[in-house]
Scaffold this motif. Structure first.
Motif, PDB file in Angstrom:
ATOM      1  N   MET A 181      28.362  68.131 -55.851  1.00  0.00           N
ATOM      2  CA  MET A 181      28.400  69.428 -55.160  1.00  0.00           C
ATOM      3  C   MET A 181      28.349  69.222 -53.648  1.00  0.00           C
ATOM      4  O   MET A 181      29.080  69.877 -52.906  1.00  0.00           O
ATOM      5  CB  MET A 181      27.225  70.316 -55.603  1.00  0.00           C
ATOM      6  CG  MET A 181      27.355  70.845 -57.009  1.00  0.00           C
ATOM      7  SD  MET A 181      25.873  71.727 -57.548  1.00  0.00           S
ATOM      8  CE  MET A 181      25.811  73.068 -56.367  1.00  0.00           C
ATOM      9  N   TYR A 182      27.487  68.319 -53.194  1.00  0.00           N
ATOM     10  CA  TYR A 182      27.390  68.015 -51.765  1.00  0.00           C
ATOM     11  C   TYR A 182      28.755  67.558 -51.239  1.00  0.00           C
ATOM     12  O   TYR A 182      29.240  68.047 -50.226  1.00  0.00           O
ATOM     13  CB  TYR A 182      26.325  66.939 -51.519  1.00  0.00           C
ATOM     14  CG  TYR A 182      26.336  66.413 -50.100  1.00  0.00           C
ATOM     15  CD1 TYR A 182      25.598  67.039 -49.111  1.00  0.00           C
ATOM     16  CD2 TYR A 182      27.096  65.294 -49.755  1.00  0.00           C
ATOM     17  CE1 TYR A 182      25.619  66.570 -47.793  1.00  0.00           C
ATOM     18  CE2 TYR A 182      27.128  64.826 -48.454  1.00  0.00           C
ATOM     19  CZ  TYR A 182      26.388  65.468 -47.477  1.00  0.00           C
ATOM     20  OH  TYR A 182      26.419  65.009 -46.175  1.00  0.00           O
ATOM     21  N   PHE A 212      33.130  61.099 -47.464  1.00  0.00           N
ATOM     22  CA  PHE A 212      32.637  61.075 -48.840  1.00  0.00           C
ATOM     23  C   PHE A 212      31.349  60.255 -48.898  1.00  0.00           C
ATOM     24  O   PHE A 212      31.289  59.147 -48.374  1.00  0.00           O
ATOM     25  CB  PHE A 212      33.706  60.455 -49.748  1.00  0.00           C
ATOM     26  CG  PHE A 212      33.289  60.350 -51.184  1.00  0.00           C
ATOM     27  CD1 PHE A 212      33.379  61.441 -52.022  1.00  0.00           C
ATOM     28  CD2 PHE A 212      32.787  59.149 -51.678  1.00  0.00           C
ATOM     29  CE1 PHE A 212      32.994  61.344 -53.359  1.00  0.00           C
ATOM     30  CE2 PHE A 212      32.400  59.042 -53.008  1.00  0.00           C
ATOM     31  CZ  PHE A 212      32.499  60.149 -53.852  1.00  0.00           C
ATOM     32  N   ALA A 213      30.327  60.803 -49.536  1.00  0.00           N
ATOM     33  CA  ALA A 213      29.050  60.094 -49.710  1.00  0.00           C
ATOM     34  C   ALA A 213      29.031  59.480 -51.104  1.00  0.00           C
ATOM     35  O   ALA A 213      29.045  60.199 -52.105  1.00  0.00           O
ATOM     36  CB  ALA A 213      27.878  61.053 -49.535  1.00  0.00           C
ATOM     37  N   SER A 214      29.003  58.168 -51.172  1.00  0.00           N
ATOM     38  CA  SER A 214      29.034  57.492 -52.472  1.00  0.00           C
ATOM     39  C   SER A 214      27.694  57.538 -53.186  1.00  0.00           C
ATOM     40  O   SER A 214      27.623  57.313 -54.389  1.00  0.00           O
ATOM     41  CB  SER A 214      29.490  56.045 -52.301  1.00  0.00           C
ATOM     42  OG  SER A 214      28.630  55.367 -51.406  1.00  0.00           O
ATOM     43  N   ALA A 240      24.478  60.492 -48.154  1.00  0.00           N
ATOM     44  CA  ALA A 240      24.494  61.930 -47.857  1.00  0.00           C
ATOM     45  C   ALA A 240      23.377  62.283 -46.875  1.00  0.00           C
ATOM     46  O   ALA A 240      23.584  63.049 -45.931  1.00  0.00           O
ATOM     47  CB  ALA A 240      24.353  62.732 -49.147  1.00  0.00           C
ATOM     48  N   VAL A 241      22.209  61.697 -47.068  1.00  0.00           N
ATOM     49  CA  VAL A 241      21.070  61.946 -46.174  1.00  0.00           C
ATOM     50  C   VAL A 241      21.364  61.401 -44.778  1.00  0.00           C
ATOM     51  O   VAL A 241      21.141  62.083 -43.774  1.00  0.00           O
ATOM     52  CB  VAL A 241      19.767  61.344 -46.756  1.00  0.00           C
ATOM     53  CG1 VAL A 241      18.632  61.406 -45.746  1.00  0.00           C
ATOM     54  CG2 VAL A 241      19.380  62.066 -48.045  1.00  0.00           C
ATOM     55  N   ILE A 242      21.897  60.199 -44.708  1.00  0.00           N
ATOM     56  CA  ILE A 242      22.226  59.592 -43.413  1.00  0.00           C
ATOM     57  C   ILE A 242      23.277  60.436 -42.679  1.00  0.00           C
ATOM     58  O   ILE A 242      23.140  60.692 -41.486  1.00  0.00           O
ATOM     59  CB  ILE A 242      22.704  58.136 -43.601  1.00  0.00           C
ATOM     60  CG1 ILE A 242      21.524  57.257 -44.011  1.00  0.00           C
ATOM     61  CG2 ILE A 242      23.363  57.599 -42.330  1.00  0.00           C
ATOM     62  CD1 ILE A 242      21.917  55.865 -44.512  1.00  0.00           C
ATOM     63  N   GLN A 243      24.309  60.878 -43.383  1.00  0.00           N
ATOM     64  CA  GLN A 243      25.347  61.713 -42.774  1.00  0.00           C
ATOM     65  C   GLN A 243      24.779  63.026 -42.250  1.00  0.00           C
ATOM     66  O   GLN A 243      25.281  63.587 -41.287  1.00  0.00           O
ATOM     67  CB  GLN A 243      26.436  62.051 -43.792  1.00  0.00           C
ATOM     68  CG  GLN A 243      27.307  60.929 -44.198  1.00  0.00           C
ATOM     69  CD  GLN A 243      28.263  61.330 -45.315  1.00  0.00           C
ATOM     70  OE1 GLN A 243      28.303  62.477 -45.748  1.00  0.00           O
ATOM     71  NE2 GLN A 243      29.021  60.363 -45.792  1.00  0.00           N
ATOM     72  N   SER A 244      23.739  63.535 -42.898  1.00  0.00           N
ATOM     73  CA  SER A 244      23.175  64.843 -42.566  1.00  0.00           C
ATOM     74  C   SER A 244      22.214  64.815 -41.381  1.00  0.00           C
ATOM     75  O   SER A 244      21.935  65.859 -40.789  1.00  0.00           O
ATOM     76  CB  SER A 244      22.455  65.411 -43.793  1.00  0.00           C
ATOM     77  OG  SER A 244      23.359  65.570 -44.869  1.00  0.00           O
TER      78      SER A 244
END
Length: 102
Positions: free
Chosen positions: A45-46, A56-58, A63-67
């Motif tokens: 979903m993220y 794309f977060a693998s 995802a946390v680092i990108q955010s």
């Protein structure tokens, strides 16, 4: 067996304009999941929600680092293994399903 669900929350304004929420401020997106299934679906979903503005977060760590540079995005995994992310005035999270046997 312990089961989890993915919920979505938003404010009344968005709830009345987002067809997924259909006027409700809290919805159950998926239920009766294992923690691993819920984590995988939340990551999907993220990636879907942020697909046009972030790489794309693998995995959830990516995802946390990108955010980190942004106000909205993925939060670090909580101690109980649940996770959440915010996107466009909506929040999506994993929560433990209550045992409804009486």
């Amino acid at each position: 067996m312990t089961t989890y669900r993915i919920i979505g929350k938003t404010n009344g304004y968005i709830a009345n304009r987002d067809s997924n929420f259909k006027g409700r401020t809290e919805i159950v997106i998926e239920s009766n999941l294992s923690l691993k299934e819920a984590q995988s679906q939340l990551l999907d979903m993220y990636n879907e929600k942020y697909g046009d503005e972030r790489p794309f977060a693998s995995n959830w760590g990516m995802a946390v680092i990108q955010s980190k540079p942004f106000v909205f995005g993925a939060t670090p995994t909580f101690g109980d293994g649940t996770r959440s992310f915010d996107w466009d005035s909506r929040s999506y999270s994993i929560e433990l399903e209550e045992d409804e046997e009486e």
